[in-house]
Motif scaffolding. Structure first.
Motif, PDB file in Angstrom:
ATOM      1  N   PHE A 223       0.825  -1.209   0.000  1.00 29.60           N
ATOM      2  CA  PHE A 223       0.000   0.000   0.000  1.00 29.60           C
ATOM      3  C   PHE A 223       0.858   1.259   0.000  1.00 29.60           C
ATOM      4  O   PHE A 223       1.863   1.351   0.703  1.00 29.60           O
ATOM      5  CB  PHE A 223      -0.914   0.011   1.234  1.00 29.60           C
ATOM      6  CG  PHE A 223      -1.991  -1.028   1.201  1.00 29.60           C
ATOM      7  CD1 PHE A 223      -2.962  -1.002   0.212  1.00 29.60           C
ATOM      8  CD2 PHE A 223      -2.027  -2.039   2.153  1.00 29.60           C
ATOM      9  CE1 PHE A 223      -3.960  -1.963   0.182  1.00 29.60           C
ATOM     10  CE2 PHE A 223      -3.031  -3.005   2.126  1.00 29.60           C
ATOM     11  CZ  PHE A 223      -3.992  -2.967   1.135  1.00 29.60           C
TER      12      PHE A 223
ATOM     13  N   ASN B 217      -7.462  14.443  -1.363  1.00 26.46           N
ATOM     14  CA  ASN B 217      -7.774  14.855   0.019  1.00 26.46           C
ATOM     15  C   ASN B 217      -6.579  15.438   0.775  1.00 26.46           C
ATOM     16  O   ASN B 217      -6.682  15.708   1.959  1.00 26.46           O
ATOM     17  CB  ASN B 217      -8.389  13.712   0.833  1.00 26.46           C
ATOM     18  CG  ASN B 217      -9.595  13.111   0.142  1.00 26.46           C
ATOM     19  OD1 ASN B 217     -10.481  13.842  -0.277  1.00 26.46           O
ATOM     20  ND2 ASN B 217      -9.615  11.802  -0.034  1.00 26.46           N
TER      21      ASN B 217
ATOM     22  N   ALA C 220      -8.350  -0.347   1.756  1.00 33.50           N
ATOM     23  CA  ALA C 220      -8.480   0.442   0.525  1.00 33.50           C
ATOM     24  C   ALA C 220      -7.273   0.193  -0.381  1.00 33.50           C
ATOM     25  O   ALA C 220      -6.142   0.345   0.070  1.00 33.50           O
ATOM     26  CB  ALA C 220      -8.584   1.925   0.864  1.00 33.50           C
ATOM     27  N   PRO C 221      -7.515  -0.182  -1.635  1.00 34.29           N
ATOM     28  CA  PRO C 221      -6.380  -0.428  -2.532  1.00 34.29           C
ATOM     29  C   PRO C 221      -5.683   0.868  -2.961  1.00 34.29           C
ATOM     30  O   PRO C 221      -4.496   0.865  -3.263  1.00 34.29           O
ATOM     31  CB  PRO C 221      -7.023  -1.112  -3.742  1.00 34.29           C
ATOM     32  CG  PRO C 221      -8.467  -0.710  -3.711  1.00 34.29           C
ATOM     33  CD  PRO C 221      -8.811  -0.467  -2.272  1.00 34.29           C
ATOM     34  N   VAL C 222      -6.427   1.961  -2.980  1.00 32.86           N
ATOM     35  CA  VAL C 222      -5.903   3.263  -3.428  1.00 32.86           C
ATOM     36  C   VAL C 222      -6.500   4.345  -2.536  1.00 32.86           C
ATOM     37  O   VAL C 222      -7.542   4.132  -1.905  1.00 32.86           O
ATOM     38  CB  VAL C 222      -6.290   3.560  -4.905  1.00 32.86           C
ATOM     39  CG1 VAL C 222      -5.604   2.607  -5.859  1.00 32.86           C
ATOM     40  CG2 VAL C 222      -7.797   3.512  -5.092  1.00 32.86           C
ATOM     41  N   PRO C 223      -5.863   5.531  -2.481  1.00 36.12           N
ATOM     42  CA  PRO C 223      -6.483   6.640  -1.755  1.00 36.12           C
ATOM     43  C   PRO C 223      -7.638   7.209  -2.571  1.00 36.12           C
ATOM     44  O   PRO C 223      -7.614   7.139  -3.803  1.00 36.12           O
ATOM     45  CB  PRO C 223      -5.351   7.660  -1.638  1.00 36.12           C
ATOM     46  CG  PRO C 223      -4.464   7.386  -2.809  1.00 36.12           C
ATOM     47  CD  PRO C 223      -4.593   5.909  -3.096  1.00 36.12           C
ATOM     48  N   GLY C 224      -8.632   7.773  -1.888  1.00 36.19           N
ATOM     49  CA  GLY C 224      -9.752   8.351  -2.623  1.00 36.19           C
ATOM     50  C   GLY C 224     -10.948   8.525  -1.713  1.00 36.19           C
ATOM     51  O   GLY C 224     -10.808   8.691  -0.508  1.00 36.19           O
ATOM     52  N   THR C 225     -12.134   8.467  -2.299  1.00 32.48           N
ATOM     53  CA  THR C 225     -13.379   8.605  -1.546  1.00 32.48           C
ATOM     54  C   THR C 225     -14.093   7.259  -1.543  1.00 32.48           C
ATOM     55  O   THR C 225     -14.271   6.650  -2.590  1.00 32.48           O
ATOM     56  CB  THR C 225     -14.282   9.677  -2.202  1.00 32.48           C
ATOM     57  OG1 THR C 225     -13.527  10.885  -2.309  1.00 32.48           O
ATOM     58  CG2 THR C 225     -15.533   9.923  -1.375  1.00 32.48           C
TER      59      THR C 225
ATOM     60  N   ILE D 107     -13.153   2.330  -8.323  1.00 37.39           N
ATOM     61  CA  ILE D 107     -12.473   1.042  -8.205  1.00 37.39           C
ATOM     62  C   ILE D 107     -13.256   0.177  -7.221  1.00 37.39           C
ATOM     63  O   ILE D 107     -13.570   0.609  -6.107  1.00 37.39           O
ATOM     64  CB  ILE D 107     -11.028   1.247  -7.719  1.00 37.39           C
ATOM     65  CG1 ILE D 107     -10.270   1.994  -8.813  1.00 37.39           C
ATOM     66  CG2 ILE D 107     -10.329  -0.061  -7.416  1.00 37.39           C
ATOM     67  CD1 ILE D 107      -9.468   3.116  -8.301  1.00 37.39           C
TER      68      ILE D 107
ATOM     69  N   PRO E 278     -13.179  10.407   2.951  1.00 36.10           N
ATOM     70  CA  PRO E 278     -11.853  10.281   2.329  1.00 36.10           C
ATOM     71  C   PRO E 278     -11.069   9.169   2.996  1.00 36.10           C
ATOM     72  O   PRO E 278     -11.101   9.044   4.224  1.00 36.10           O
ATOM     73  CB  PRO E 278     -11.203  11.645   2.586  1.00 36.10           C
ATOM     74  CG  PRO E 278     -11.950  12.240   3.724  1.00 36.10           C
ATOM     75  CD  PRO E 278     -13.323  11.629   3.741  1.00 36.10           C
ATOM     76  N   VAL E 279     -10.395   8.341   2.212  1.00 28.88           N
ATOM     77  CA  VAL E 279      -9.592   7.247   2.768  1.00 28.88           C
ATOM     78  C   VAL E 279      -8.200   7.267   2.144  1.00 28.88           C
ATOM     79  O   VAL E 279      -8.012   7.733   1.027  1.00 28.88           O
ATOM     80  CB  VAL E 279     -10.247   5.865   2.520  1.00 28.88           C
ATOM     81  CG1 VAL E 279     -11.564   5.749   3.278  1.00 28.88           C
ATOM     82  CG2 VAL E 279     -10.458   5.598   1.039  1.00 28.88           C
TER      83      VAL E 279
ATOM     84  N   ALA F 232     -11.041  14.584  -6.013  1.00 30.86           N
ATOM     85  CA  ALA F 232     -10.921  13.259  -6.655  1.00 30.86           C
ATOM     86  C   ALA F 232     -10.574  13.404  -8.143  1.00 30.86           C
ATOM     87  O   ALA F 232      -9.945  12.533  -8.731  1.00 30.86           O
ATOM     88  CB  ALA F 232     -12.225  12.480  -6.500  1.00 30.86           C
TER      89      ALA F 232
ATOM     90  N   GLU G  50     -13.413   6.049  -5.183  1.00 27.33           N
ATOM     91  CA  GLU G  50     -13.323   6.912  -6.361  1.00 27.33           C
ATOM     92  C   GLU G  50     -12.012   7.677  -6.332  1.00 27.33           C
ATOM     93  O   GLU G  50     -11.671   8.316  -5.335  1.00 27.33           O
ATOM     94  CB  GLU G  50     -14.477   7.918  -6.367  1.00 27.33           C
ATOM     95  CG  GLU G  50     -14.444   8.822  -7.590  1.00 27.33           C
ATOM     96  CD  GLU G  50     -15.384  10.019  -7.487  1.00 27.33           C
ATOM     97  OE1 GLU G  50     -15.905  10.299  -6.398  1.00 27.33           O
ATOM     98  OE2 GLU G  50     -15.568  10.691  -8.516  1.00 27.33           O
ATOM     99  N   VAL G  51     -11.283   7.612  -7.419  1.00 24.42           N
ATOM    100  CA  VAL G  51     -10.078   8.419  -7.572  1.00 24.42           C
ATOM    101  C   VAL G  51      -9.830   8.635  -9.058  1.00 24.42           C
ATOM    102  O   VAL G  51     -10.143   7.772  -9.877  1.00 24.42           O
ATOM    103  CB  VAL G  51      -8.863   7.746  -6.880  1.00 24.42           C
ATOM    104  CG1 VAL G  51      -8.404   6.503  -7.634  1.00 24.42           C
ATOM    105  CG2 VAL G  51      -7.705   8.718  -6.717  1.00 24.42           C
ATOM    106  N   MET G  52      -9.323   9.792  -9.434  1.00 23.35           N
ATOM    107  CA  MET G  52      -9.009  10.117 -10.827  1.00 23.35           C
ATOM    108  C   MET G  52     -10.184   9.808 -11.764  1.00 23.35           C
ATOM    109  O   MET G  52     -10.011   9.208 -12.812  1.00 23.35           O
ATOM    110  CB  MET G  52      -7.765   9.362 -11.303  1.00 23.35           C
ATOM    111  CG  MET G  52      -6.489   9.817 -10.641  1.00 23.35           C
ATOM    112  SD  MET G  52      -5.025   9.452 -11.606  1.00 23.35           S
ATOM    113  CE  MET G  52      -5.291   7.756 -12.063  1.00 23.35           C
ATOM    114  N   LYS G  53     -11.385  10.217 -11.360  1.00 23.92           N
ATOM    115  CA  LYS G  53     -12.582  10.044 -12.180  1.00 23.92           C
ATOM    116  C   LYS G  53     -12.890   8.562 -12.448  1.00 23.92           C
ATOM    117  O   LYS G  53     -13.558   8.221 -13.409  1.00 23.92           O
ATOM    118  CB  LYS G  53     -12.453  10.789 -13.517  1.00 23.92           C
ATOM    119  CG  LYS G  53     -12.159  12.264 -13.352  1.00 23.92           C
ATOM    120  CD  LYS G  53     -11.766  12.902 -14.685  1.00 23.92           C
ATOM    121  CE  LYS G  53     -11.218  14.291 -14.471  1.00 23.92           C
ATOM    122  NZ  LYS G  53     -10.501  14.817 -15.619  1.00 23.92           N
TER     123      LYS G  53
ATOM    124  N   ALA H  37      -4.672   4.897   1.116  1.00 27.39           N
ATOM    125  CA  ALA H  37      -4.392   3.529   0.699  1.00 27.39           C
ATOM    126  C   ALA H  37      -4.051   2.703   1.936  1.00 27.39           C
ATOM    127  O   ALA H  37      -3.303   3.155   2.797  1.00 27.39           O
ATOM    128  CB  ALA H  37      -3.240   3.496  -0.284  1.00 27.39           C
ATOM    129  N   GLY H  38      -4.638   1.533   2.040  1.00 23.39           N
ATOM    130  CA  GLY H  38      -4.372   0.662   3.180  1.00 23.39           C
ATOM    131  C   GLY H  38      -5.321   0.879   4.347  1.00 23.39           C
ATOM    132  O   GLY H  38      -5.307   0.097   5.301  1.00 23.39           O
TER     133      GLY H  38
END
Lengths: 322, 78
Positions: free
Chosen positions: A105, A290, B6-11, B46, B66-67, A206, B40-43, B69-70
């Motif tokens: 990660f 974020n 979470a596999p990636v950062p995002g919402t 996932i 907001p989360v 985002a 959701e990340v980069m439109k 990664a990990g």
């Protein structure tokens, strides 16, 4: 020599230092979002600084090597393992034919640069291997890499065990500070808006990618009243179409600033209040969604001094790895 | 108990669409590989999938939060 993409991650593209010279035709320079990290990754494995690497965003790919080679990963911090054994970032290491590199990660930053000695050797378009998906240029058939892709690798001379010292690994702080030079349309927003833009804390939205990074959370910007110019849209943030520079900041409707990045369009009908200075564009490439961000006002002299500092940092990396 | 990260950062979203129910509620059975939420990340949205089968215990991260990664998003009793 080759390497195989076992799984591609979220979006992994072949990038180098881009294809300057075609922006007037609407083809962006493209290339690495964080150019300093790409250069460092290449220097670590003994490549020319503009050799093609893999740029992976937020999530690492899984890579199986088709030959013995020397590899280095720079940029974001993400734990990685070679056949299950941990390896360090910002340090070159040897891989054997058949070994697999995997990533955990993401912990800091946003984009990894994976360099192999000899560089990724896909055919260049307009002088660059950088992937520009919208124009179907560079990379593999103009697209991000996919599972099962086998990428050609050139002949390298790199050595394992070379490292970039931690103080030469530039990453954004928290909040990230992005220095901005006000520009041609600065007069379009009110004095109060000029102040609030720099006073407020923004966060990365985002909608942030290679074309542009969007920010939210600051107060809306108010515009100076005007008579709508012939040819401009009705919104106060519209202008008669003009050129955009890399790093220029448009604010459609005055609400969410968008900083145009490597794969940006070259012009359009939104005013741009200024531009993020060239020395800080690499930092944007390492911002996660974020993340809190402050825009810091600078003048031209400060912008040029920052550029010299950035070049000095690169020279230190060059000196250490020579 | 297994954590889903979470596999990636995002919402993070609990639901496939704003007008639909959450993917899972406490007590639901979860199959290995089943989707339990979206980041959701980069439109891009996932799908977040359970690695192992079990009983859904609950979401740890709020809907639309907001989360990184990990980050732990949900828990499953294996």
């Amino acid at each position: 020599m080759t390497l195989e993409i076992v799984s591609p991650g979220l979006s992994t593209t072949i990038q180098d230092l881009g294809r300057p010279g075609y922006f007037h035709l609407g083809i962006p320079e493209g290339g690495a979002m964080d150019r300093l990290s790409l250069r460092a990754a290449n220097l670590l494995v003994g490549n020319p600084e503009d050799a093609a690497c893999l740029e992976a965003v937020f999530m690492g790919p899984e890579i199986r090597f088709g030959a013995d080679m020397v590899v280095a990963v720079a940029g974001a911090t993400m734990p990685m393992t070679l056949d299950g054994a941990a390896v360090d970032g910002w340090t070159s290491f040897e891989v054997k034919k058949g070994q697999t590199l995997k990533f955990g990660f993401l912990t800091e930053g946003a984009r990894l640069y994976i360099a192999v000695a000899g560089g990724i050797d896909t055919p260049p378009d307009l002088g660059s291997r950088a992937t520009y998906p919208i124009g179907a240029l560079g990379g593999i058939e103009g697209r991000a890499v996919a599972a099962g892709d086998v990428l050609p690798v050139g002949q390298g001379t790199g050595k394992a065990g070379r490292t970039v010292a931690p103080e030469l690994r530039r990453m954004p702080g928290r909040p990230a500070e992005l220095r901005v030079l006000p520009g041609l349309y600065w007069h379009r927003i009110t004095e109060a808006a000029q102040e609030s833009f720099f006073a407020d804390e923004w966060t990365v939205a985002a909608e942030a990618d290679r074309m542009g990074y969007r920010f939210k959370g600051g107060r809306p910007l108010e515009f100076v009243e005007r008579e709508q110019p012939f040819g401009a849209g009705a919104d106060p943030s519209n202008i008669v179409d003009g050129c955009y520079s890399y790093g220029s900041i448009q604010v459609p409707g005055g609400t969410e600033p968008i900083v145009l990045h490597r794969d940006a369009v070259s012009g359009g009908g939104y005013f741009t209040l200024g531009a993020v200075i060239s020395a800080d564009m690499d930092l944007i490439g390492q911002l996660q969604p974020n993340t809190p961000v402050r825009f810091v006002r600078v003048d031209m002299e400060e912008a040029l001094a920052a550029r010299r500092d950035q070049v000095a940092m690169l020279d230190k990396i060059r000196g250490a790895l020579a | 108990m297994a954590e889903i990260q979470a596999p990636v950062p995002g919402t993070f979203y609990h639901r496939p669409a704003p007008d639909q129910d959450p993917y899972k509620a406490a007590g639901d059975a979860v199959a290995a590989g089943e989707t339990i939420g979206l980041v959701e990340v980069m439109k891009t949205f996932i799908e977040v999938k359970a690695e192992a089968a079990g009983t859904f215990k609950g979401y740890v991260a709020d809907n639309e939060s907001p989360v990184t990664a990990g980050a732990v998003l949900a828990e499953i009793d294996a």
